[in-house]
Design an enzyme around this catalytic site. Sequence first.
Site, short mmCIF file in Angstrom:
data_model
loop_
_atom_site.label_atom_id
_atom_site.label_comp_id
_atom_site.label_asym_id
_atom_site.label_seq_id
_atom_site.Cartn_x
_atom_site.Cartn_y
_atom_site.Cartn_z
N TRP A 99 -35.25 -41.32 -10.65
CA TRP A 99 -34.12 -40.39 -10.69
C TRP A 99 -34.62 -38.98 -10.94
O TRP A 99 -34.17 -38.03 -10.30
CB TRP A 99 -33.10 -40.81 -11.75
CG TRP A 99 -32.48 -42.14 -11.47
CD1 TRP A 99 -32.52 -43.26 -12.25
CD2 TRP A 99 -31.69 -42.51 -10.32
NE1 TRP A 99 -31.83 -44.28 -11.66
CE2 TRP A 99 -31.31 -43.85 -10.48
CE3 TRP A 99 -31.28 -41.82 -9.17
CZ2 TRP A 99 -30.54 -44.54 -9.53
CZ3 TRP A 99 -30.50 -42.50 -8.22
CH2 TRP A 99 -30.15 -43.84 -8.41
N ASP A 166 -30.21 -35.37 -17.70
CA ASP A 166 -29.52 -36.48 -17.03
C ASP A 166 -29.44 -37.60 -18.07
O ASP A 166 -30.44 -38.21 -18.41
CB ASP A 166 -30.34 -36.91 -15.80
CG ASP A 166 -29.74 -38.13 -15.09
OD1 ASP A 166 -28.72 -38.67 -15.57
OD2 ASP A 166 -30.32 -38.54 -14.06
N LYS A 190 -22.57 -46.40 -15.95
CA LYS A 190 -23.50 -47.14 -16.81
C LYS A 190 -22.88 -47.42 -18.17
O LYS A 190 -22.93 -48.53 -18.65
CB LYS A 190 -24.81 -46.37 -16.99
CG LYS A 190 -25.42 -45.81 -15.71
CD LYS A 190 -26.06 -46.86 -14.84
CE LYS A 190 -26.39 -46.42 -13.43
NZ LYS A 190 -27.15 -45.20 -13.25
C1 LIG Z 1 -27.75 -44.46 -11.96
C2 LIG Z 1 -28.45 -43.20 -12.27
C3 LIG Z 1 -28.35 -42.07 -11.44
C4 LIG Z 1 -27.59 -42.06 -10.14
O1 LIG Z 1 -26.24 -42.05 -10.36
P1 LIG Z 1 -25.21 -41.94 -9.13
O2 LIG Z 1 -23.92 -41.76 -9.86
O3 LIG Z 1 -25.31 -43.22 -8.37
O4 LIG Z 1 -25.57 -40.78 -8.32
C5 LIG Z 1 -29.00 -40.91 -11.84
N1 LIG Z 1 -29.72 -40.86 -12.97
C6 LIG Z 1 -29.85 -41.94 -13.78
C7 LIG Z 1 -30.65 -41.83 -15.02
C8 LIG Z 1 -29.22 -43.13 -13.45
O5 LIG Z 1 -29.33 -44.20 -14.25
#
Ligand SMILES: *Cc1c(COP(=O)(O)O)cnc(C)c1O
Length: 356
Positions: A99, A166, A190
């Site tokens: 990511w 993030d 998540k």
């Molecule tokens: C799942 C995830 C993403 C991607 O998320 P989307 O909503 O599918 O774009 C980005 N960063 C992390 C740390 C993730 O776990």
Amino acid sequence: MKKHNFNAGPSILPQFTLEKTAEAVIELGSTGLSVMSISHRSKEFTAIIQEAKSLVKELMDIPDGYGILFLGGGASLQFAMVPYNLLNRKAAYLNTGSWASKAIKEAGLFGEVVVVASSKDKNFNYIPTGYVIPQDADYFHITTNNTIYGTEMKSDPDSQVPLVADMSSDIFSRPVDISKYGLIYAGAQKNLGPAGVTLVIVREDILGRFERPIPSMLNYKIHVENESLYNTPPVLPIYSSLQTLIWLKNQGGLSAIQRVNEKKARLLYEEIERNRLFKCTVENPGDRSIMNVCFVMNEEYQELENSFLEFASSRGMAGIKGHRSVGGFRASLYNALPEESVLALIEAMNDFEKSN
Ligand SMILES: *Cc1c(COP(=O)(O)O)cnc(C)c1O
């Protein structure tokens, strides 16, 4: 059979969230209408988004001066939106996984990107330390929890330049020192709600520092000024996320859920270390995620991988197959996963060891 849901994302949500959402899809309170079929500018929906914002503020202890936004496009859109709004000349990134790598790639479209450190040399199985953040960077971007590799930054790093994080897979799992951050983003699916909404928390004074024409929908300032109602927001995911926030408050908030999360993770890591069949992919205990626990078969038991997956599945475990870039197994222990599910997985690992 009721499943133990270890999925990495979309993932387990509290039963409370599912039930409240199901009710509101049919009828919101006594409005006679579905939550999906009322105006996003109605007083009913305004109350929903306001309550969601104030619970985010309360649970994360967010001081004044931060905007709280519910946007579309997933965390992946934030990979581009962050540099679009904040990268004037140069940005610093810590590369701790896939990511983070995607975020770095997008930032490269807007200016110079300095990768201060990377753990790619060891398939991202540790969190780099001892890096230097350039003082002339517009911001420093981190990924607090690396969902795929099972590593996590357990404390909020110091940064002289605005810190951008993030937090898609560990938001609301523990208290954070918000004052250290300029911007936090997290896809909901998540630890918060259904896919379709992304939470953004942004310190307003880092916005509008330089001139660049930005399309309205990608401009944080416009979303802040319009209180996250510039256009029709993802109403149902926001309603669902609100239910999870209410549930979380009822659990005692972030310090309380952190204690539960740490206990669940400790129990599982202890079993992986004790059990002769398995080993952790993240060697340094300090870097191990409390949200995503990654483990593999020990070398001499490699050939048992599929039979353990089948065995675990016969015991009701869902979603424990590891991501293809790590292999083995991954058990995601998000807030809503009960300790009982962790105990059931441990028992399955134990029983499998006895019969092999
Ligand atoms: C799942 C995830 C993403 C991607 O998320 P989307 O909503 O599918 O774009 C980005 N960063 C992390 C740390 C993730 O776990």
